[in-house]
Design a protein around this motif. Structure first.
Motif, PDB file in Angstrom:
ATOM      1  N   LEU B  82       0.809  -1.220   0.000  1.00  0.00           N
ATOM      2  CA  LEU B  82       0.000   0.000   0.000  1.00  0.00           C
ATOM      3  C   LEU B  82       0.842   1.270   0.000  1.00  0.00           C
ATOM      4  N   SER B  83       2.064   1.179   0.557  1.00  0.00           N
ATOM      5  CA  SER B  83       2.862   2.401   0.714  1.00  0.00           C
ATOM      6  C   SER B  83       4.161   2.382  -0.085  1.00  0.00           C
ATOM      7  N   GLY B  84       4.581   1.206  -0.496  1.00  0.00           N
ATOM      8  CA  GLY B  84       5.859   1.105  -1.193  1.00  0.00           C
ATOM      9  C   GLY B  84       7.055   1.088  -0.255  1.00  0.00           C
ATOM     10  N   ARG B  85       6.794   1.082   1.033  1.00  0.00           N
ATOM     11  CA  ARG B  85       7.897   1.037   2.012  1.00  0.00           C
ATOM     12  C   ARG B  85       7.653  -0.092   3.002  1.00  0.00           C
ATOM     13  N   ARG B  86       8.729  -0.628   3.505  1.00  0.00           N
ATOM     14  CA  ARG B  86       8.596  -1.605   4.584  1.00  0.00           C
ATOM     15  C   ARG B  86       8.239  -0.877   5.873  1.00  0.00           C
ATOM     16  N   LEU B  87       7.541  -1.625   6.766  1.00  0.00           N
ATOM     17  CA  LEU B  87       7.236  -1.042   8.074  1.00  0.00           C
ATOM     18  C   LEU B  87       8.419  -1.235   9.014  1.00  0.00           C
ATOM     19  N   VAL B  88       9.021  -2.413   8.930  1.00  0.00           N
ATOM     20  CA  VAL B  88      10.200  -2.688   9.776  1.00  0.00           C
ATOM     21  C   VAL B  88      11.264  -3.375   8.921  1.00  0.00           C
TER      22      VAL B  88
END
Lengths: 440, 203
Positions: B82-88
């Protein structure tokens, strides 16, 4: 999707520490609120209200469904007795419901058979898919409410069971929406209920249950006053014990009898005991009681005797007896053989002879029956297979009412629930008569 | 009236059902905004009653309420789509998968009847169990395995707040779905590492 960019949380070490402190702070507060271990609360009901021996039999259910099984009882505030059992086209069918009816002692009649829980209703209350219903047991909680526990299955056979609870504040006229007890970590599968629940001295409730998935062993749940599970103990382990019945003789001493589900002969009821209110339980050992691997039920009398109803033969469920022990379940004597069809054991009857025998048994069981032949036909529909017909008198459930009278119900040929009412005078008379009877 | 525990249980089931959508190759190729819209629509569909119950209720009937660990890992799994980034960081996920896999391999056989000791009983408010978990969580924090610390602490907090139907802390820490997933991921990581002599784990 392309490879995601770097992580959002690369820092936040302090935030994690705050979460840890808040989480464990709340956790330890809850842990310290935990109820301490309770003591048993043995019931000390005196002798009978009248001195004359009383022994009566009748049918509870009216044949509204082809199959009935697994009855249980709870005494009502007005001295009546409410029974619960499961009823439907066959065990495990989607149309199986939990039925109830009330016994009026003064008139000596059962009235008002009606469903109290259905698959669809339970499903709506639990907001989860339910495939079938099974064994119900009921108990009066410390706050006076009746709690009804019954088996629900969402997935697979009985191994996929869990225990559901509903509560009544008006002696069973109305019930709260059902809620599920969470008792195992593996999809909450494998827990069933059958034994009589009991009260601890602090008002918490002990519910004997058993695990039947991969292994088969007895367990004991402890529920707080709201009905939440606050503890679970293992009464046995392995793959050979089911349906524990807890018989508390004092605040610290109790005997647990369990159905043996193993294959190693001899087939005997398993026994475990405690002398520290259930902090520790002895290793299960085979008792002197023969049993085909079928449910049993019992009560502790005011004089310390243990009275048990069970199928006391190894092979079949066609013999049902009352047995008593004066030494906490080590030695036993038969009080009375209630049902016995040894002539057909191992030799199934043809349908015509079965109908004749079953009709006579039905007539003997309930003198007020208008159509004992109908009872025989209903029994034959359940008990006749290709090889012939057999008898089954199983799943007894025994309670002692506040007035000292005993009520025993059991499955009669999978088609009706039969009720026996007797008093202490009759029991003493029988015990005297059988003083030199067969010792188990 | 619907209970809070029913809402949280159904929300977890909805999350589990919708989280699997981005795994399908045709959906992975969509733009993030479209994946988000698709997941939102799927969440509505599985939460809406079809017949007597919503699809999420059927799923809940089969696999029960999800643990906090599963919910956290599902959110971590969805987030990049959804964001294109990892959360962790990926290493955080690897560490928690290893911990879950080892714990599950010991815990489930014992809890399901292997021997007389039942570790599940510890989850009914044993202060010793809580102390052990605190030690583990603190150790993970010191070792900078923050996802482990966060999952344990959130599970303990959710248990204290009676977030789920269960009154047993183990059900907030672990469930069979996350256990099977973690064991599968760890085993496939081991196989890949052996095959490539030092390949990187996926979880």
């Amino acid at each position: 999707m392309t490879e995601p960019a770097g992580p959002v949380f690369t820092r936040g070490r302090t935030l994690v520490l705050v979460i840890l402190l808040v989480g464990f702070g709340a956790g330890f507060v809850k842990s310290f609120e935990r109820a301490p271990a309770g003591f048993f609360q043995p019931r000390s009901i005196g002798g009978a209200v009248d001195a004359k021996p009383r022994f009566e039999t009748r049918f509870v259910s009216g044949g509204e469904t082809p199959q009935t099984h697994a009855p249980s009882l709870v005494e009502l505030n007005d001295g009546g007795v409410r029974a619960f059992w499961f009823a439907g086209s066959r065990e495990g069918a989607k149309d199986v419901e939990i039925h109830t009816a009330v016994f009026h002692p003064a008139r000596a009649v059962w009235r008002g058979e009606s469903p109290v829980a259905s698959r669809a209703g339970t499903q709506r209350s639990l907001l989860r898919y339910i495939r079938k219903l099974g064994n119900p047991v009921a108990v009066r909680a410390a706050n006076g409410q009746i709690r009804l526990f019954y088996v629900t299955v969402s997935l697979g056979g009985w191994g996929g069971s869990s225990v559901t609870m509903t509560t009544s504040a008006d002696d069973g006229k109305t019930w709260t929406p059902a809620r599920r007890l969470i008792t195992t970590p593996f999809f909450n599968l494998g827990t069933l209920v059958k034994g009589t629940p009991f009260l601890y001295d602090d008002g918490t409730l002990g519910v004997p249950v058993y695990h039947e998935m991969i292994g088969k062993f007895g367990e004991l749940l402890r529920l707080d006053k709201t009905g939440a599970v606050i503890d679970k103990q293992r009464l046995s382990s392995g793959n050979d014990s089911l349906q524990p019945v807890v018989l508390a003789q004092s605040d610290r001493n109790a005997t647990v009898l369990m159905r043996y589900a193993g294959k190693q002969p001899p087939k005997r009821v398993l026994r475990v005991s405690t002398d520290d209110a259930g902090q520790h339980w002895s290793h299960p050992e085979k008792s002197a009681l023969s049993n085909p691997g079928a449910a049993l039920s019992g009560v502790v009398l005011a004089d310390g005797r243990v009275l048990v109803a069970l199928n006391d033969v190894e092979g079949n469920r066609d013999q049902l007896s009352l047995v008593a022990s004066r030494d906490g379940g080590v030695t036993w004597k038969t009080v009375i053989t209630l049902e016995n069809q040894p002539g057909v054991r191992g030799h199934p009857l043809d349908r015509a002879r079965y109908l004749e025998t079953a009709e006579a048994l039905a007539r003997d069981s309930d003198a007020t029956l208008s159509d004992p032949a109908g009872h025989a036909r209903a029994a034959a529909a359940q008990m006749c297979r290709g090889a012939g017909c057999g008898f089954e008198f199983s799943y007894p459930y025994l309670i002692q009412a506040r007035n000292g009278e005993f009520h025993l119900v059991y499955t009669w040929n999978r088609s009706f629930i039969k009720h026996l009412r007797f008093n202490q005078a009759w029991l003493d008379q029988r015990s005297g008569e059988t003083g030199n009877d067969q010792r188990h | 009236m619907i209970n809070v525990t029913d809402l949280t249980g159904l929300a977890g089931a909805t999350l589990a059902l919708t989280a699997s959508l981005p795994l399908a190759p045709p959906i992975r190729r969509l733009k993030r905004i479209h994946i988000g819209m698709l997941m939102g629509a799927a969440a509505i569909v599985v939460s809406a009653p079809i017949g007597p119950l919503p699809l999420a209720a059927y799923a809940r009937g089969w696999f029960g309420d999800l643990s906090v660990t599963t919910n956290v890992l599902l959110v971590i799994g969805i987030f990049p789509h959804l964001s294109g980034r990892r959360l962790v960081d990926r290493g955080q996920e690897t560490a928690i998968c290893r911990l879950v896999a080892v714990t599950a391999l010991v815990f489930y056989p014992l809890a399901l009847g292997l021997g007389p000791f039942d570790p599940y009983r510890l989850g009914y408010g044993s202060p010793w169990f809580l102390t052990g978990l605190l030690t583990l969580a603190l150790g993970a924090w010191i070792g900078r395995f923050h996802l482990i610390t966060t999952c344990i602490a959130l599970a303990v907090l959710a248990h204290a707040m009676a977030w789920n139907e269960s009154t047993n802390l183990w059900d907030y820490l672990l469930d069979p779905l996350v256990s099977i997933y973690a064991i599968f991921v760890v085993l496939s990581g081991v196989v890949r590492a052996v095959a490539r002599s030092g390949g990187r784990d996926a979880c």
